[in-house]
Scaffold this motif. Structure first.
Motif, mmCIF file in Angstrom:
data_model
loop_
_atom_site.group_PDB
_atom_site.id
_atom_site.type_symbol
_atom_site.label_atom_id
_atom_site.label_comp_id
_atom_site.label_asym_id
_atom_site.label_seq_id
_atom_site.Cartn_x
_atom_site.Cartn_y
_atom_site.Cartn_z
ATOM 1 N N LEU A 1 10.507 -13.706 10.548
ATOM 2 C CA LEU A 1 11.927 -13.529 10.273
ATOM 3 C C LEU A 1 12.669 -14.758 10.785
ATOM 4 C CD1 LEU A 1 14.487 -11.789 9.572
ATOM 5 C CD2 LEU A 1 14.362 -10.939 11.916
ATOM 6 N N TYR A 2 13.498 -15.370 9.930
ATOM 7 C CA TYR A 2 14.246 -16.569 10.289
ATOM 8 C C TYR A 2 15.739 -16.272 10.286
ATOM 9 C CZ TYR A 2 9.926 -19.140 9.244
ATOM 10 O OH TYR A 2 8.631 -19.602 9.216
ATOM 11 N N MET A 3 16.454 -16.873 11.243
ATOM 12 C CA MET A 3 17.913 -16.788 11.282
ATOM 13 C C MET A 3 18.486 -18.165 11.579
ATOM 14 S SD MET A 3 18.771 -13.169 13.174
ATOM 15 C CE MET A 3 17.490 -13.358 14.415
ATOM 16 N N LEU A 4 19.462 -18.574 10.777
ATOM 17 C CA LEU A 4 20.117 -19.867 10.949
ATOM 18 C C LEU A 4 21.426 -19.674 11.695
ATOM 19 C CD1 LEU A 4 19.782 -22.901 10.014
ATOM 20 C CD2 LEU A 4 21.471 -22.342 8.271
ATOM 21 N N SER A 5 21.633 -20.482 12.724
ATOM 22 C CA SER A 5 22.851 -20.418 13.518
ATOM 23 C C SER A 5 23.698 -21.645 13.235
ATOM 24 C CB SER A 5 22.513 -20.346 15.012
ATOM 25 O OG SER A 5 23.673 -20.472 15.803
ATOM 26 N N SER A 6 24.939 -21.435 12.843
ATOM 27 C CA SER A 6 25.874 -22.527 12.584
ATOM 28 C C SER A 6 27.253 -21.924 12.378
ATOM 29 C CB SER A 6 25.453 -23.332 11.354
ATOM 30 O OG SER A 6 26.342 -24.403 11.115
ATOM 31 N N HIS A 7 28.275 -22.561 12.925
ATOM 32 C CA HIS A 7 29.645 -22.062 12.759
ATOM 33 C C HIS A 7 30.518 -23.185 12.234
ATOM 34 C CE1 HIS A 7 33.203 -19.624 13.295
ATOM 35 N NE2 HIS A 7 33.762 -20.593 13.994
ATOM 36 N N ASP A 8 31.026 -22.980 11.020
ATOM 37 C CA ASP A 8 31.941 -23.936 10.402
ATOM 38 C C ASP A 8 33.349 -23.338 10.467
ATOM 39 O OD1 ASP A 8 33.299 -25.774 8.924
ATOM 40 O OD2 ASP A 8 31.915 -25.774 7.222
ATOM 41 N N ILE A 9 34.250 -24.001 11.182
ATOM 42 C CA ILE A 9 35.587 -23.436 11.402
ATOM 43 C C ILE A 9 36.417 -23.428 10.130
ATOM 44 C CG2 ILE A 9 35.597 -24.103 13.827
ATOM 45 C CD1 ILE A 9 37.347 -26.490 13.112
ATOM 46 N N GLU A 10 35.971 -24.127 9.086
ATOM 47 C CA GLU A 10 36.764 -24.208 7.854
ATOM 48 C C GLU A 10 36.170 -23.418 6.694
ATOM 49 O OE1 GLU A 10 37.506 -28.232 6.858
ATOM 50 O OE2 GLU A 10 38.583 -28.671 8.711
ATOM 51 N N HIS A 11 34.956 -22.895 6.857
ATOM 52 C CA HIS A 11 34.329 -22.160 5.769
ATOM 53 C C HIS A 11 33.721 -20.878 6.327
ATOM 54 C CE1 HIS A 11 34.399 -26.336 4.264
ATOM 55 N NE2 HIS A 11 34.596 -25.770 3.097
ATOM 56 N N HIS A 12 34.335 -19.777 6.016
ATOM 57 C CA HIS A 12 33.813 -18.474 6.413
ATOM 58 C C HIS A 12 34.342 -17.445 5.421
ATOM 59 C CE1 HIS A 12 37.799 -17.613 8.162
ATOM 60 N NE2 HIS A 12 37.735 -18.842 8.625
ATOM 61 N N ARG B 1 7.892 -5.911 9.211
ATOM 62 C CA ARG B 1 9.039 -6.600 8.615
ATOM 63 C C ARG B 1 10.368 -5.954 8.981
ATOM 64 N NH1 ARG B 1 7.136 -5.999 2.553
ATOM 65 N NH2 ARG B 1 5.170 -6.286 3.655
ATOM 66 N N LEU B 2 10.345 -4.700 9.510
ATOM 67 C CA LEU B 2 11.538 -4.072 10.069
ATOM 68 C C LEU B 2 11.248 -3.799 11.543
ATOM 69 C CD1 LEU B 2 12.568 -1.462 7.303
ATOM 70 C CD2 LEU B 2 13.432 -3.779 7.639
ATOM 71 N N PRO B 3 11.438 -4.771 12.425
ATOM 72 C CA PRO B 3 11.084 -4.605 13.845
ATOM 73 C C PRO B 3 11.717 -3.358 14.457
ATOM 74 C CG PRO B 3 11.653 -6.894 13.390
ATOM 75 C CD PRO B 3 11.982 -6.112 12.147
ATOM 76 N N GLY B 4 10.866 -2.513 15.051
ATOM 77 C CA GLY B 4 11.308 -1.262 15.643
ATOM 78 C C GLY B 4 11.215 -0.076 14.711
ATOM 79 N N TRP B 5 10.954 -0.294 13.421
ATOM 80 C CA TRP B 5 10.873 0.786 12.432
ATOM 81 C C TRP B 5 9.629 0.567 11.577
ATOM 82 C CZ3 TRP B 5 14.626 4.558 12.768
ATOM 83 C CH2 TRP B 5 15.739 4.232 13.566
ATOM 84 N N PRO B 6 8.436 0.785 12.127
ATOM 85 C CA PRO B 6 7.195 0.496 11.382
ATOM 86 C C PRO B 6 7.016 1.368 10.142
ATOM 87 C CG PRO B 6 6.713 1.673 13.417
ATOM 88 C CD PRO B 6 8.162 1.295 13.479
ATOM 89 N N LYS B 7 7.616 2.556 10.121
ATOM 90 C CA LYS B 7 7.491 3.437 8.958
ATOM 91 C C LYS B 7 8.584 3.195 7.923
ATOM 92 C CE LYS B 7 5.190 7.172 11.489
ATOM 93 N NZ LYS B 7 5.227 8.626 11.834
ATOM 94 N N TYR C 1 16.285 -20.020 14.462
ATOM 95 C CA TYR C 1 15.548 -19.063 15.283
ATOM 96 C C TYR C 1 14.568 -18.290 14.401
ATOM 97 C CZ TYR C 1 19.308 -20.034 18.606
ATOM 98 O OH TYR C 1 20.190 -20.656 19.446
ATOM 99 N N PHE C 2 13.448 -17.913 14.973
ATOM 100 C CA PHE C 2 12.455 -17.164 14.209
ATOM 101 C C PHE C 2 11.741 -16.176 15.126
ATOM 102 C CE2 PHE C 2 10.550 -21.103 15.694
ATOM 103 C CZ PHE C 2 9.361 -20.685 16.276
ATOM 104 N N GLN C 3 11.253 -15.108 14.519
ATOM 105 C CA GLN C 3 10.491 -14.084 15.238
ATOM 106 C C GLN C 3 9.305 -13.697 14.369
ATOM 107 O OE1 GLN C 3 12.614 -10.895 17.184
ATOM 108 N NE2 GLN C 3 11.025 -9.405 16.671
ATOM 109 N N ALA C 4 8.092 -13.943 14.885
ATOM 110 C CA ALA C 4 6.879 -13.632 14.139
ATOM 111 C C ALA C 4 6.645 -12.125 14.148
ATOM 112 C CB ALA C 4 5.691 -14.366 14.735
ATOM 113 N N PHE C 5 6.115 -11.610 13.031
ATOM 114 C CA PHE C 5 5.864 -10.175 12.927
ATOM 115 C C PHE C 5 4.552 -9.774 13.590
ATOM 116 C CE2 PHE C 5 8.462 -10.535 8.831
ATOM 117 C CZ PHE C 5 9.627 -10.201 9.491
ATOM 118 N N GLY D 1 8.637 -0.840 5.970
ATOM 119 C CA GLY D 1 8.493 -1.436 7.297
ATOM 120 C C GLY D 1 7.092 -1.909 7.587
ATOM 121 N N ALA D 2 6.204 -1.931 6.585
ATOM 122 C CA ALA D 2 4.819 -2.349 6.800
ATOM 123 C C ALA D 2 4.756 -3.807 7.229
ATOM 124 C CB ALA D 2 4.013 -2.142 5.517
ATOM 125 N N GLY D 3 3.782 -4.120 8.070
ATOM 126 C CA GLY D 3 3.593 -5.490 8.522
ATOM 127 C C GLY D 3 4.607 -5.951 9.533
#
Length: 568
Positions: free
Chosen positions: A463-474, A431-437, A101-105, A427-429
């Motif tokens: 901003l990128y987020m990887l989704s994956s759930h490994d039941i044996e490694h956490h 990079r902290l969505p919702g907190w520009p200052k 998943y990704f969200q452009a700034f 928060g410039a650009g």
């Protein structure tokens, strides 16, 4: 009419049939294969929910036959179930939860989008965005090349879309890396650590598997360079450090040793063959007893985590050294590879390394930050630099931690298993969505986090987020011992830490009581090694005690239970 009933509960009260209804039939009378076949058509979320209703459905929904059918439905091209105690269940959940998943700034649309999902991918293990594209490694060692491209929208308009097409870059990959700087503009090449079958040489029979490093152009996926190692050397991780004209490749072996070699990245596109020298890194030469399990790097520093949770640092420039430690007293410009031990109160599980600040997470889920704090990127509530690890008390047990140029991100999980993203710093650009200052403390960002998000990365544009759930490694965090909660002093965690000699004495009494309760000498040795990890000692001191205890344990290998008197 089908009704589930438990044989141990006997017939239902009021067993007379209701008017107009037939005899109820217990689902337990059906053949197990038929029940498993029916359940396998349910969505994964419903299978998990059904398994929580009663003991019978828990056993049925947890059967490998059900998960084998679900896995074949989710990934028809998957030939093997993989490894682990529950291979089919693990494979099915990996493929059900995978997603990038990704969200452009910038731009008008500031919502979370999902990239294309390669059908051949067996879960997502890790990812890396480059200047133009994104690369994803799955659990079978296949590296995918997700391309940005111009596509036609539903309204017939041509628009630029991120990660919308994919190709297989290579197979047999173990790890990969690119320029360690946060700005993806510098990520021109992709270095892939892989295993390849080499043809048999004269006088031998059969081929051999050898590790190699292949270099690809990130823009086109074309391979421009390859170096192959001797078959006796097996590596598991690769990181880069240094400038383009003197790029150092650090390779971590399965035995915990680190080797390095230097290449000139500006000449990789020139078709020629030359030999590079592979040498043992100084951290493995000077400290041969250390077994490194993980590495992290940026352009001018490298961090090593050992199997005992110790942390060692290499800093190659005086400016970054001053930002990280607040002084140049111990910096030697003639010996930049000399490892420095960080003083930490507990075993470190994982870390994040930015340009001039870093974050560490210990076995109790505590977060420690260190380095430059000009923009509040340490999350301590102020903008004072920290020359030693300082705990962020209001954050615990993170799922992932990321440090950038001048801001930091933490992926955390609530009591209801919902995920949220916290950030601090500049928060410039956007990079902290919702907190520009920006913010000097970690604040909740305006980002919708996927339920199974496990890692994250931020670039200048996205901003990128990887989704994956490994039941044996956490990450499995331990509960903080009671002696720590009552106020055991921990030197090196920031100025002004409260001193509590009484708390330290009570902690030592508790430790002695735990050692005394162990029945054998070997158990007491193991307990003592565990207690050394709890004590607020420097990493070098912990390594000394652990090594000494190992020597004593080997020498007393045949000793039986120790005496039970208090004088022992």
């Amino acid at each position: 009419m089908v009704k589930r009933s438990c044989p141990s509960c006997g017939p239902d009260p009021g067993g007379e049939e209701k008017k107009g209804r037939g005899n109820p039939i217990s689902v337990q009378l059906f053949p197990p294969e038929l029940v498993e076949h029916i359940i396998s058509f349910l969505p994964v979320r419903d299978v998990v929910a059904l398994g929580q209703t009663c003991h019978y459905f828990h056993e049925v929904c947890d059967a490998e036959g059900v998960w084998r059918r679900i896995c074949r439905r989710l990934s028809p091209r998957l030939r093997e179930q993989g490894s682990g105690v529950r291979p089919w269940k693990r494979a099915a959940i990996l493929n059900y939860t995978k997603g990038l998943y990704f969200q452009a700034f910038g731009g008008r649309r500031r919502c979370l989008s999902k990239s294309v999902a390669p059908l051949l991918a067996h879960g997502y293990r890790r990812f890396l965005p480059t200047k133009d594209h994104v690369f994803i490694l799955d659990y079978t060692g296949t590296l995918f090349f997700l391309k940005n491209a111009l596509v036609s929208s539903t309204l017939g308009q041509i628009q630029w879309k991120r990660a919308c097409r994919y190709v297989v870059l290579c197979r047999g990959a173990k790890d990969f890396a690119s320029d360690p700087r946060c700005d993806t503009v510098y990520r021109k090449y992709l270095y892939v650590l892989a295993t390849r079958e080499q043809p048999a040489v004269v006088g031998t029979t059969g081929s051999r598997a050898c590790d190699c490093v292949e270099v690809y152009l990130q823009s086109s996926g074309q391979r421009v360079f390859k170096m192959t190692f001797h078959h006796s050397m097996s590596f598991k991780q690769i990181v880069l450090v240094g400038q383009e004209n003197q790029r150092a490749l650090l390779l971590l072996t399965e035995e915990g040793k680190i080797y390095s070699l230097v290449v000139n990245e500006t000449q990789l596109d020139q078709p020629r063959s030359y030999t590079v020298q592979l040498a043992l890194r100084k951290v493995s030469r000077c400290l041969p007893h250390l077994r490194v399990t993980r590495m992290a790097s940026n352009q001018s520093s490298t961090l090593y985590i050992t199997d005992q949770g110790g942390v060692y640092f290499e800093v190659h420039t005086p400016g970054v050294y001053r930002d990280l430690f607040g002084t140049l007293q111990a910096f030697d410009p003639l010996d930049q590879q000399m490892p420095l031990a960080l003083s930490l109160p507990a075993k470190i599980l994982f870390c994040a390394l930015g340009y001039n600040h870093l974050g560490l997470v210990d076995e109790f889920g505590r977060i420690f930050m260190q380095g430059n704090n000009r923009y509040g990127q340490l999350g301590t509530g102020d903008k004072m630099d920290r020359g030693e690890p300082t705990q962020v008390h209001y954050l615990q047990r993170p799922i992932a931690l990321w440090c950038g140029l001048n801001h930091s991100l933490v992926l955390s999980q609530g009591s209801d298993f919902s995920k949220e993203l916290l950030g601090c710093g500049c928060g410039a650009g956007g990079r902290l969505p919702g907190w520009p200052k920006g913010s000097a403390s970690f604040v909740k960002l305006h980002v919708k986090v996927p339920l199974c998000a496990c890692s994250l990365c931020s670039t200048r544009e996205c901003l990128y987020m990887l989704s994956s759930h490994d039941i044996e490694h956490h990450p499995t965090y331990r509960d903080l011992p009671a002696s720590r909660v009552v106020g055991t002093p921990e030197p090196g965690l920031g100025a002004g830490a409260p001193q509590d000699p009484g708390g330290a004495a009570r902690a030592c009494e508790e430790y002695l009581s735990q050692i005394h309760s162990c029945p054998t000498l070997q158990d007491r040795m193991e307990k003592m090694k565990e207690i050394v990890g709890w004590m607020p000692l420097m990493a070098a001191q912990k390594d000394f005690f652990w090594e000494a205890l190992d020597m004593l344990q080997r020498a007393a290998g045949g000793v039986g239970p120790g005496p039970s008197t208090p004088e022992s």
